[in-house]
Design a protein around this motif. Structure first.
Motif, mmCIF file in Angstrom:
data_model
loop_
_atom_site.group_PDB
_atom_site.id
_atom_site.type_symbol
_atom_site.label_atom_id
_atom_site.label_comp_id
_atom_site.label_asym_id
_atom_site.label_seq_id
_atom_site.Cartn_x
_atom_site.Cartn_y
_atom_site.Cartn_z
ATOM 1 N N ARG A 44 100.467 12.764 162.813
ATOM 2 C CA ARG A 44 101.065 11.424 162.843
ATOM 3 C C ARG A 44 100.876 10.699 161.519
ATOM 4 O O ARG A 44 101.791 10.062 160.996
ATOM 5 C CB ARG A 44 100.472 10.586 163.977
ATOM 6 N N GLU A 45 99.663 10.795 160.970
ATOM 7 C CA GLU A 45 99.403 10.117 159.697
ATOM 8 C C GLU A 45 100.271 10.693 158.589
ATOM 9 O O GLU A 45 100.812 9.958 157.759
ATOM 10 C CB GLU A 45 97.935 10.235 159.310
ATOM 11 N N ALA A 46 100.418 12.013 158.562
ATOM 12 C CA ALA A 46 101.247 12.652 157.536
ATOM 13 C C ALA A 46 102.696 12.196 157.656
ATOM 14 O O ALA A 46 103.346 11.873 156.656
ATOM 15 C CB ALA A 46 101.144 14.174 157.658
ATOM 16 N N ARG A 61 88.955 14.288 163.762
ATOM 17 C CA ARG A 61 90.158 13.682 164.331
ATOM 18 C C ARG A 61 90.931 14.759 165.080
ATOM 19 O O ARG A 61 90.676 15.942 164.922
ATOM 20 C CB ARG A 61 91.033 13.105 163.213
ATOM 21 N N ARG A 100 103.767 9.404 159.099
ATOM 22 C CA ARG A 100 103.812 7.974 158.777
ATOM 23 C C ARG A 100 103.872 7.779 157.262
ATOM 24 O O ARG A 100 104.675 7.004 156.743
ATOM 25 C CB ARG A 100 102.585 7.279 159.362
ATOM 26 N N THR A 101 103.041 8.503 156.546
ATOM 27 C CA THR A 101 103.020 8.424 155.086
ATOM 28 C C THR A 101 104.366 8.832 154.506
ATOM 29 O O THR A 101 104.914 8.166 153.628
ATOM 30 C CB THR A 101 101.905 9.334 154.521
ATOM 31 N N GLU A 140 96.594 13.272 165.499
ATOM 32 C CA GLU A 140 96.350 12.144 164.592
ATOM 33 C C GLU A 140 96.673 12.513 163.149
ATOM 34 O O GLU A 140 97.284 11.731 162.423
ATOM 35 C CB GLU A 140 94.893 11.697 164.671
ATOM 36 N N VAL A 141 96.266 13.694 162.737
ATOM 37 C CA VAL A 141 96.508 14.136 161.363
ATOM 38 C C VAL A 141 98.011 14.267 161.117
ATOM 39 O O VAL A 141 98.530 13.805 160.093
ATOM 40 C CB VAL A 141 95.777 15.467 161.076
ATOM 41 N N SER A 148 101.923 10.769 148.826
ATOM 42 C CA SER A 148 100.940 11.482 149.639
ATOM 43 C C SER A 148 100.011 12.344 148.795
ATOM 44 O O SER A 148 99.181 13.048 149.334
ATOM 45 C CB SER A 148 101.648 12.360 150.669
ATOM 46 N N GLU A 161 87.577 15.749 159.442
ATOM 47 C CA GLU A 161 87.607 14.294 159.584
ATOM 48 C C GLU A 161 87.306 13.849 161.014
ATOM 49 O O GLU A 161 87.431 12.670 161.331
ATOM 50 C CB GLU A 161 88.967 13.768 159.131
#
Length: 87
Positions: A32-34, A25, A36-37, A29-30, A44, A23
Motif C-alpha cells: 500500500r505504501e509503495a 509490518r 501510495r508513493t 502495508e508495504v 521513491s 520493518e
C-alpha cells in the motif's frame, strides 16, 4: 476494504516480505505504501550514501582535532581491564 489479487515474480515478493519483516509490518502495508508513493508522484528513490552520511560528515568536520580516538580507546582499555592484566 476491497481485496485485489495480483501476480508478482517470486523473487520480487520475497523482497517485499523481507522489507515487511525488517520493518515489522505486513506485506499489505508495504505494498500500500509503495502504491501510495507512486500515485502521489513522490520520488521513491532512497537517498544516496553521500546524502545519507552528510550529517555525519558535518560532525566529523567539526570534531577533527577536538579529541584523539586512540587515547580514548587506550583509556577505556586501561580502566576496564587494568594494566596488570596485560602484562
Amino acid at each position: 476494504m476491497a481485496k485485489v489479487m495480483i501476480s508478482l515474480p517470486d523473487e520480487f515478493l520475497a523482497r517485499v516480505d523481507r522489507k515487511a519483516r525488517a520493518e515489522d509490518r505486513s506485506r499489505s502495508e508495504v505494498i500500500r505504501e509503495a502504491l501510495r508513493t507512486f500515485l502521489e508522484g513522490r520520488p521513491s528513490r532512497r537517498p544516496s550514501w553521500k546524502e545519507a552520511l552528510a550529517p555525519f560528515k558535518d560532525l566529523e568536520d567539526r570534531w577533527i582535532g577536538e579529541w584523539d580516538s586512540t587515547e580514548i580507546i587506550r583509556y577505556l582499555r586501561d580502566t576496564r581491564y587494568g594494566r596488570e592484566d596485560r602484562n
